[in-house]
Design a protein around this motif. Structure first.
Motif, PDB file in Angstrom:
ATOM      1  N   ASN A   1       1.366  -3.955  -5.905  1.00  0.00           N
ATOM      2  CA  ASN A   1       0.236  -2.347  -4.998  1.00  0.00           C
ATOM      3  C   ASN A   1      -0.733  -2.336  -5.420  1.00  0.00           C
ATOM      4  N   LEU A   2      -1.276  -2.095  -3.794  1.00  0.00           N
ATOM      5  CA  LEU A   2      -2.946  -2.147  -4.723  1.00  0.00           C
ATOM      6  C   LEU A   2      -3.799  -0.753  -5.665  1.00  0.00           C
ATOM      7  N   ASP A   3      -2.720   0.309  -5.574  1.00  0.00           N
ATOM      8  CA  ASP A   3      -3.481   1.228  -7.095  1.00  0.00           C
ATOM      9  C   ASP A   3      -2.377   1.944  -7.364  1.00  0.00           C
ATOM     10  N   GLU A   4      -2.986   2.132  -7.936  1.00  0.00           N
ATOM     11  CA  GLU A   4      -2.110   3.672  -9.087  1.00  0.00           C
ATOM     12  C   GLU A   4      -3.275   4.747  -9.625  1.00  0.00           C
TER      13      GLU A   4
ATOM     14  N   ILE B   1     -10.712   0.139   1.359  1.00  0.00           N
ATOM     15  CA  ILE B   1      -9.089  -0.013   1.287  1.00  0.00           C
ATOM     16  C   ILE B   1      -8.592   0.115  -0.226  1.00  0.00           C
ATOM     17  N   GLY B   2      -7.520   0.182  -0.515  1.00  0.00           N
ATOM     18  CA  GLY B   2      -7.015   0.455  -1.972  1.00  0.00           C
ATOM     19  C   GLY B   2      -7.594   1.435  -2.610  1.00  0.00           C
ATOM     20  N   PHE B   3      -8.324   1.663  -3.816  1.00  0.00           N
ATOM     21  CA  PHE B   3      -9.263   2.830  -3.094  1.00  0.00           C
ATOM     22  C   PHE B   3     -10.325   2.576  -3.619  1.00  0.00           C
TER      23      PHE B   3
ATOM     24  N   SER C   1       3.357   9.902  -8.785  1.00  0.00           N
ATOM     25  CA  SER C   1       2.534   8.632  -9.071  1.00  0.00           C
ATOM     26  C   SER C   1       2.745   7.352  -7.978  1.00  0.00           C
ATOM     27  N   TYR C   2       2.448   6.314  -7.671  1.00  0.00           N
ATOM     28  CA  TYR C   2       2.380   5.861  -6.750  1.00  0.00           C
ATOM     29  C   TYR C   2       3.668   4.544  -6.971  1.00  0.00           C
ATOM     30  N   ARG C   3       3.665   4.848  -8.306  1.00  0.00           N
ATOM     31  CA  ARG C   3       5.488   4.109  -8.785  1.00  0.00           C
ATOM     32  C   ARG C   3       6.304   4.939  -8.409  1.00  0.00           C
TER      33      ARG C   3
ATOM     34  N   GLY D   1      -4.022   0.593   3.881  1.00  0.00           N
ATOM     35  CA  GLY D   1      -4.806   0.909   5.326  1.00  0.00           C
ATOM     36  C   GLY D   1      -5.265   1.393   5.367  1.00  0.00           C
ATOM     37  N   ILE D   2      -6.565   2.262   5.872  1.00  0.00           N
ATOM     38  CA  ILE D   2      -7.694   2.764   5.577  1.00  0.00           C
ATOM     39  C   ILE D   2      -7.691   3.905   5.410  1.00  0.00           C
ATOM     40  N   GLY D   3      -9.031   4.551   4.204  1.00  0.00           N
ATOM     41  CA  GLY D   3      -9.004   5.972   3.780  1.00  0.00           C
ATOM     42  C   GLY D   3     -10.144   6.622   4.969  1.00  0.00           C
TER      43      GLY D   3
ATOM     44  N   ALA E   1       0.387  -0.980   0.470  1.00  0.00           N
ATOM     45  CA  ALA E   1      -0.182  -0.161   0.223  1.00  0.00           C
ATOM     46  C   ALA E   1       0.867   0.978  -0.381  1.00  0.00           C
ATOM     47  N   THR E   2       0.321   2.453  -0.166  1.00  0.00           N
ATOM     48  CA  THR E   2       1.303   3.764  -0.447  1.00  0.00           C
ATOM     49  C   THR E   2       0.482   4.334   0.860  1.00  0.00           C
ATOM     50  N   GLY E   3       0.592   5.974   0.730  1.00  0.00           N
ATOM     51  CA  GLY E   3      -0.096   5.837   1.261  1.00  0.00           C
ATOM     52  C   GLY E   3       1.172   6.907   3.078  1.00  0.00           C
TER      53      GLY E   3
HETATM   54  C1  F6R Z   1      -2.850   3.286  -0.568  1.00  0.00           C
HETATM   55  C2  F6R Z   1      -4.159   3.140  -0.580  1.00  0.00           C
HETATM   56  C3  F6R Z   1      -4.938   4.171   0.963  1.00  0.00           C
HETATM   57  C4  F6R Z   1      -4.296   4.070   1.928  1.00  0.00           C
HETATM   58  C5  F6R Z   1      -4.894   5.046   2.785  1.00  0.00           C
HETATM   59  C6  F6R Z   1      -4.392   5.874   3.824  1.00  0.00           C
HETATM   60  O1  F6R Z   1      -2.106   2.229  -1.649  1.00  0.00           O
HETATM   61  O2  F6R Z   1      -4.598   1.909  -0.343  1.00  0.00           O
HETATM   62  O3  F6R Z   1      -6.288   2.766   0.718  1.00  0.00           O
HETATM   63  O4  F6R Z   1      -3.650   2.830   2.433  1.00  0.00           O
HETATM   64  O5  F6R Z   1      -5.728   5.768   1.672  1.00  0.00           O
HETATM   65  O6  F6R Z   1      -3.752   6.206   3.302  1.00  0.00           O
HETATM   66  P1  F6R Z   1      -2.839   7.379   4.495  1.00  0.00           P
HETATM   67  O7  F6R Z   1      -1.723   6.181   4.985  1.00  0.00           O
HETATM   68  O8  F6R Z   1      -2.674   8.458   3.497  1.00  0.00           O
HETATM   69  O9  F6R Z   1      -4.198   7.798   5.826  1.00  0.00           O
END
Ligand code: F6R
Length: 262
Positions: free
Chosen positions: A61-64, A135-137, A75-77, A128-130, A35-37
Protein backbone atom coordinates in the motif's frame (compact mmCIF):
# COMPACT_ATOMS: atom_id res chain seq x y z
CA UNK A 1 1.43 8.62 -20.79
CA UNK A 2 -1.95 7.57 -22.10
CA UNK A 3 -5.18 9.22 -21.02
CA UNK A 4 -8.29 7.09 -21.29
CA UNK A 5 -11.62 8.84 -20.82
CA UNK A 6 -14.66 6.64 -20.27
CA UNK A 7 -18.29 7.75 -20.39
CA UNK A 8 -18.94 7.30 -16.66
CA UNK A 9 -17.48 6.03 -13.39
CA UNK A 10 -18.58 2.44 -13.97
CA UNK A 11 -16.82 2.23 -17.32
CA UNK A 12 -13.68 3.89 -15.92
CA UNK A 13 -13.58 1.46 -12.98
CA UNK A 14 -14.28 -1.50 -15.30
CA UNK A 15 -11.32 -0.61 -17.47
CA UNK A 16 -8.95 -0.37 -14.51
CA UNK A 17 -10.21 -3.68 -13.12
CA UNK A 18 -9.81 -5.39 -16.51
CA UNK A 19 -6.27 -4.08 -16.71
CA UNK A 20 -5.35 -5.34 -13.23
CA UNK A 21 -6.96 -8.74 -13.88
CA UNK A 22 -5.16 -9.10 -17.21
CA UNK A 23 -1.80 -8.26 -15.59
CA UNK A 24 -2.40 -10.87 -12.84
CA UNK A 25 -3.41 -13.47 -15.45
CA UNK A 26 -0.23 -12.77 -17.44
CA UNK A 27 1.90 -12.89 -14.27
CA UNK A 28 0.18 -14.54 -11.29
CA UNK A 29 2.97 -13.42 -8.92
CA UNK A 30 2.48 -9.76 -9.84
CA UNK A 31 3.59 -7.29 -7.17
CA UNK A 32 0.83 -4.73 -6.83
CA UNK A 33 1.03 -1.25 -5.38
CA UNK A 34 -2.36 -0.38 -3.87
CA UNK A 35 -4.14 2.83 -2.95
CA UNK A 36 -7.01 3.57 -0.60
CA UNK A 37 -9.75 6.24 -0.65
CA UNK A 38 -13.27 6.42 -1.99
CA UNK A 39 -12.34 6.07 -5.65
CA UNK A 40 -10.68 2.72 -5.01
CA UNK A 41 -13.65 1.26 -3.12
CA UNK A 42 -15.41 0.61 -6.44
CA UNK A 43 -12.25 -0.91 -7.93
CA UNK A 44 -11.90 -3.35 -5.05
CA UNK A 45 -15.61 -4.27 -5.17
CA UNK A 46 -15.25 -5.15 -8.87
CA UNK A 47 -12.00 -6.99 -8.31
CA UNK A 48 -13.72 -9.15 -5.70
CA UNK A 49 -16.59 -9.79 -8.14
CA UNK A 50 -14.10 -10.74 -10.88
CA UNK A 51 -13.03 -13.76 -8.81
CA UNK A 52 -9.36 -13.17 -9.68
CA UNK A 53 -6.93 -14.91 -7.34
CA UNK A 54 -4.23 -12.91 -5.59
CA UNK A 55 -2.79 -16.10 -4.08
CA UNK A 56 0.65 -15.53 -5.56
CA UNK A 57 0.64 -11.73 -5.43
CA UNK A 58 2.45 -9.46 -3.05
CA UNK A 59 0.88 -6.09 -2.31
CA UNK A 60 2.30 -2.81 -1.04
CA UNK A 61 0.00 0.00 0.00
CA UNK A 62 1.03 3.55 -0.67
CA UNK A 63 0.46 4.99 2.75
CA UNK A 64 -0.84 4.82 6.31
CA UNK A 65 -1.83 7.41 8.89
CA UNK A 66 0.63 7.93 11.72
CA UNK A 67 -0.61 7.20 15.22
CA UNK A 68 -3.49 4.85 14.40
CA UNK A 69 -3.31 1.28 15.69
CA UNK A 70 -3.40 -1.37 12.93
CA UNK A 71 -6.88 -2.44 14.10
CA UNK A 72 -8.26 1.12 14.19
CA UNK A 73 -11.26 1.15 11.81
CA UNK A 74 -9.79 4.23 10.08
CA UNK A 75 -6.37 2.73 9.49
CA UNK A 76 -5.56 1.86 5.89
CA UNK A 77 -4.71 -1.67 7.06
CA UNK A 78 -8.36 -1.95 8.22
CA UNK A 79 -9.57 -0.35 4.98
CA UNK A 80 -7.71 -2.94 2.91
CA UNK A 81 -9.05 -5.82 4.95
CA UNK A 82 -12.62 -4.50 4.74
CA UNK A 83 -12.56 -3.61 1.05
CA UNK A 84 -10.33 -6.32 -0.44
CA UNK A 85 -8.18 -8.70 1.59
CA UNK A 86 -11.01 -10.33 3.58
CA UNK A 87 -12.88 -11.17 0.38
CA UNK A 88 -10.28 -12.57 -2.00
CA UNK A 89 -7.80 -15.40 -2.18
CA UNK A 90 -4.64 -13.75 -0.85
CA UNK A 91 -1.92 -14.60 1.63
CA UNK A 92 -2.15 -11.84 4.27
CA UNK A 93 1.55 -12.31 5.03
CA UNK A 94 2.21 -11.03 1.50
CA UNK A 95 0.21 -7.83 2.01
CA UNK A 96 2.13 -4.82 3.22
CA UNK A 97 0.99 -1.45 4.54
CA UNK A 98 3.48 1.08 5.96
CA UNK A 99 3.61 0.82 9.75
CA UNK A 100 2.26 4.19 10.89
CA UNK A 101 2.20 3.00 14.50
CA UNK A 102 5.93 2.20 14.65
CA UNK A 103 7.91 3.79 17.48
CA UNK A 104 10.77 4.43 15.04
CA UNK A 105 9.16 5.80 11.88
CA UNK A 106 12.45 6.34 10.06
CA UNK A 107 13.30 2.66 10.52
CA UNK A 108 9.76 1.63 9.49
CA UNK A 109 10.18 3.70 6.31
CA UNK A 110 13.58 2.16 5.52
CA UNK A 111 12.21 -1.32 6.19
CA UNK A 112 9.31 -0.68 3.83
CA UNK A 113 11.66 0.34 1.03
CA UNK A 114 13.74 -2.82 1.68
CA UNK A 115 10.63 -5.01 1.51
CA UNK A 116 9.69 -3.50 -1.86
CA UNK A 117 13.23 -4.03 -3.14
CA UNK A 118 13.26 -7.64 -1.83
CA UNK A 119 10.02 -8.26 -3.75
CA UNK A 120 11.82 -7.18 -6.92
CA UNK A 121 10.00 -3.84 -7.13
CA UNK A 122 6.37 -3.04 -7.90
CA UNK A 123 4.97 -4.25 -11.23
CA UNK A 124 1.75 -2.28 -11.26
CA UNK A 125 1.07 0.72 -9.02
CA UNK A 126 -2.53 1.86 -8.63
CA UNK A 127 -2.94 5.58 -7.85
CA UNK A 128 -5.70 7.98 -6.93
CA UNK A 129 -5.21 11.75 -6.85
CA UNK A 130 -5.99 14.19 -4.04
CA UNK A 131 -7.36 17.69 -4.46
CA UNK A 132 -3.93 19.02 -3.44
CA UNK A 133 -2.41 17.00 -6.28
CA UNK A 134 -0.96 14.28 -4.11
CA UNK A 135 -0.24 10.72 -5.13
CA UNK A 136 0.10 8.58 -2.05
CA UNK A 137 0.34 11.25 0.61
CA UNK A 138 3.02 13.19 -1.24
CA UNK A 139 1.77 16.66 -0.54
CA UNK A 140 2.98 19.77 -2.43
CA UNK A 141 6.76 20.25 -2.50
CA UNK A 142 7.46 16.53 -2.04
CA UNK A 143 10.76 15.87 -3.74
CA UNK A 144 10.46 13.83 -6.91
CA UNK A 145 13.31 11.75 -5.50
CA UNK A 146 11.59 11.17 -2.16
CA UNK A 147 11.36 7.67 -0.71
CA UNK A 148 9.00 6.29 1.95
CA UNK A 149 8.89 8.76 4.83
CA UNK A 150 6.81 10.61 7.37
CA UNK A 151 4.88 13.51 5.78
CA UNK A 152 2.61 16.26 7.19
CA UNK A 153 -0.84 16.32 5.58
CA UNK A 154 -2.21 19.54 4.08
CA UNK A 155 -5.43 21.10 5.41
CA UNK A 156 -6.92 20.28 1.97
CA UNK A 157 -6.19 16.58 2.43
CA UNK A 158 -7.43 16.50 6.02
CA UNK A 159 -10.68 18.18 4.88
CA UNK A 160 -10.93 15.71 1.95
CA UNK A 161 -10.72 12.75 4.34
CA UNK A 162 -12.80 14.24 7.21
CA UNK A 163 -15.85 12.19 6.25
CA UNK A 164 -14.17 9.03 7.59
CA UNK A 165 -13.41 10.81 10.89
CA UNK A 166 -16.88 11.95 11.90
CA UNK A 167 -16.89 14.84 9.42
CA UNK A 168 -14.32 16.85 11.40
CA UNK A 169 -10.99 17.59 9.71
CA UNK A 170 -9.43 18.12 13.15
CA UNK A 171 -9.93 14.40 13.86
CA UNK A 172 -7.90 13.39 10.79
CA UNK A 173 -4.32 12.48 11.74
CA UNK A 174 -1.83 15.25 10.96
CA UNK A 175 0.84 12.98 9.48
CA UNK A 176 1.20 9.86 7.38
CA UNK A 177 3.89 7.42 6.39
CA UNK A 178 3.89 7.38 2.59
CA UNK A 179 5.86 5.95 -0.27
CA UNK A 180 7.82 8.79 -1.86
CA UNK A 181 7.35 10.13 -5.37
CA UNK A 182 10.63 8.41 -6.23
CA UNK A 183 9.32 5.11 -4.84
CA UNK A 184 6.18 5.44 -6.97
CA UNK A 185 8.12 6.34 -10.11
CA UNK A 186 10.20 3.16 -9.71
CA UNK A 187 7.14 0.95 -10.35
CA UNK A 188 7.12 -0.68 -13.80
CA UNK A 189 3.63 0.57 -14.62
CA UNK A 190 1.39 3.29 -13.14
CA UNK A 191 -2.39 3.43 -13.40
CA UNK A 192 -4.02 6.57 -12.00
CA UNK A 193 -7.81 6.58 -11.67
CA UNK A 194 -9.69 9.85 -11.14
CA UNK A 195 -13.44 10.28 -11.25
CA UNK A 196 -15.93 13.06 -10.62
CA UNK A 197 -16.13 16.75 -11.53
CA UNK A 198 -14.30 17.80 -8.37
CA UNK A 199 -11.13 16.16 -9.72
CA UNK A 200 -11.23 17.85 -13.17
CA UNK A 201 -8.97 20.80 -12.33
CA UNK A 202 -6.28 18.78 -10.58
CA UNK A 203 -6.33 16.06 -13.27
CA UNK A 204 -5.64 18.71 -15.93
CA UNK A 205 -2.76 20.12 -13.87
CA UNK A 206 -1.26 16.67 -13.29
CA UNK A 207 -1.56 15.51 -16.89
CA UNK A 208 -1.02 18.68 -18.94
CA UNK A 209 0.38 21.23 -16.53
CA UNK A 210 4.04 21.95 -15.85
CA UNK A 211 5.98 19.26 -14.02
CA UNK A 212 6.29 20.77 -10.57
CA UNK A 213 6.64 19.51 -7.04
CA UNK A 214 3.71 21.82 -6.21
CA UNK A 215 1.60 19.13 -7.92
CA UNK A 216 3.18 15.81 -6.97
CA UNK A 217 1.00 13.94 -9.45
CA UNK A 218 2.62 15.86 -12.33
CA UNK A 219 5.65 13.59 -11.75
CA UNK A 220 3.76 10.82 -13.57
CA UNK A 221 4.54 12.70 -16.82
CA UNK A 222 8.11 11.44 -16.40
CA UNK A 223 7.07 7.79 -16.14
CA UNK A 224 7.54 5.75 -19.33
CA UNK A 225 4.53 3.47 -18.74
CA UNK A 226 1.69 5.42 -17.19
CA UNK A 227 -2.06 5.33 -17.81
CA UNK A 228 -4.52 7.88 -16.51
CA UNK A 229 -8.11 6.67 -16.54
CA UNK A 230 -10.97 9.11 -15.94
CA UNK A 231 -14.70 9.41 -16.38
CA UNK A 232 -16.16 12.27 -18.46
CA UNK A 233 -16.64 14.48 -15.42
CA UNK A 234 -12.97 14.38 -14.39
CA UNK A 235 -11.81 15.02 -17.97
CA UNK A 236 -13.60 18.28 -18.72
CA UNK A 237 -10.52 20.50 -18.29
CA UNK A 238 -8.16 18.43 -20.46
CA UNK A 239 -7.04 20.25 -23.62
CA UNK A 240 -5.81 17.24 -25.59
CA UNK A 241 -8.99 15.22 -25.37
CA UNK A 242 -9.37 14.57 -29.12
CA UNK A 243 -5.93 13.02 -29.40
CA UNK A 244 -6.36 10.88 -26.24
CA UNK A 245 -9.62 9.46 -27.62
CA UNK A 246 -7.98 8.79 -30.99
CA UNK A 247 -5.18 6.82 -29.30
CA UNK A 248 -7.61 4.79 -27.20
CA UNK A 249 -9.76 3.98 -30.24
CA UNK A 250 -6.81 2.93 -32.38
CA UNK A 251 -4.09 1.37 -30.23
CA UNK A 252 -4.16 -2.44 -30.57
CA UNK A 253 -3.39 -2.74 -26.82
CA UNK A 254 -6.87 -1.43 -26.01
CA UNK A 255 -8.81 -3.72 -28.34
CA UNK A 256 -10.21 -5.96 -25.59
CA UNK A 257 -10.88 -2.96 -23.35
CA UNK A 258 -13.12 -1.04 -25.75
CA UNK A 259 -15.76 -3.62 -26.48
CA UNK A 260 -17.89 -3.11 -23.36
CA UNK A 261 -19.02 0.33 -24.55
CA UNK A 262 -18.60 0.12 -28.33
C1 F6R B 1 -4.62 6.88 -0.44
C2 F6R B 1 -3.91 7.68 -1.40
C3 F6R B 1 -4.46 9.00 -1.85
C4 F6R B 1 -5.84 8.88 -2.52
C5 F6R B 1 -6.35 10.24 -2.95
C6 F6R B 1 -7.74 10.16 -3.57
O1 F6R B 1 -3.96 5.66 -0.23
O2 F6R B 1 -2.89 7.29 -1.83
O3 F6R B 1 -3.55 9.57 -2.75
O4 F6R B 1 -5.75 8.03 -3.62
O5 F6R B 1 -6.39 11.10 -1.85
O6 F6R B 1 -8.67 9.81 -2.60
P1 F6R B 1 -10.22 9.67 -2.95
O7 F6R B 1 -10.33 8.51 -3.87
O8 F6R B 1 -10.87 9.40 -1.62
O9 F6R B 1 -10.63 10.95 -3.59
Amino acid sequence: MEVIIRPNIDHAVDLVVKLIVSRIKEKPDTTLGLATGRTMERVYARLIASGVSFAQCQTFNLDEYIGLRHADPNSYRSYMKAHLFDHVEINLANTHVPDGSAADLKKAARDYESLIADAGGIDLQLLGIGYAGHIGFNEPLSSFKSRTRDKALTPTTRAQNAEMFGGDADNVPKRALTMGVGTILDASELVLLATGAAKAAIVAKAVEGPITSMVSASAIQMHPNCKVVTDEAAATELQGREYYDFVFENEPEWKGFRCAEN
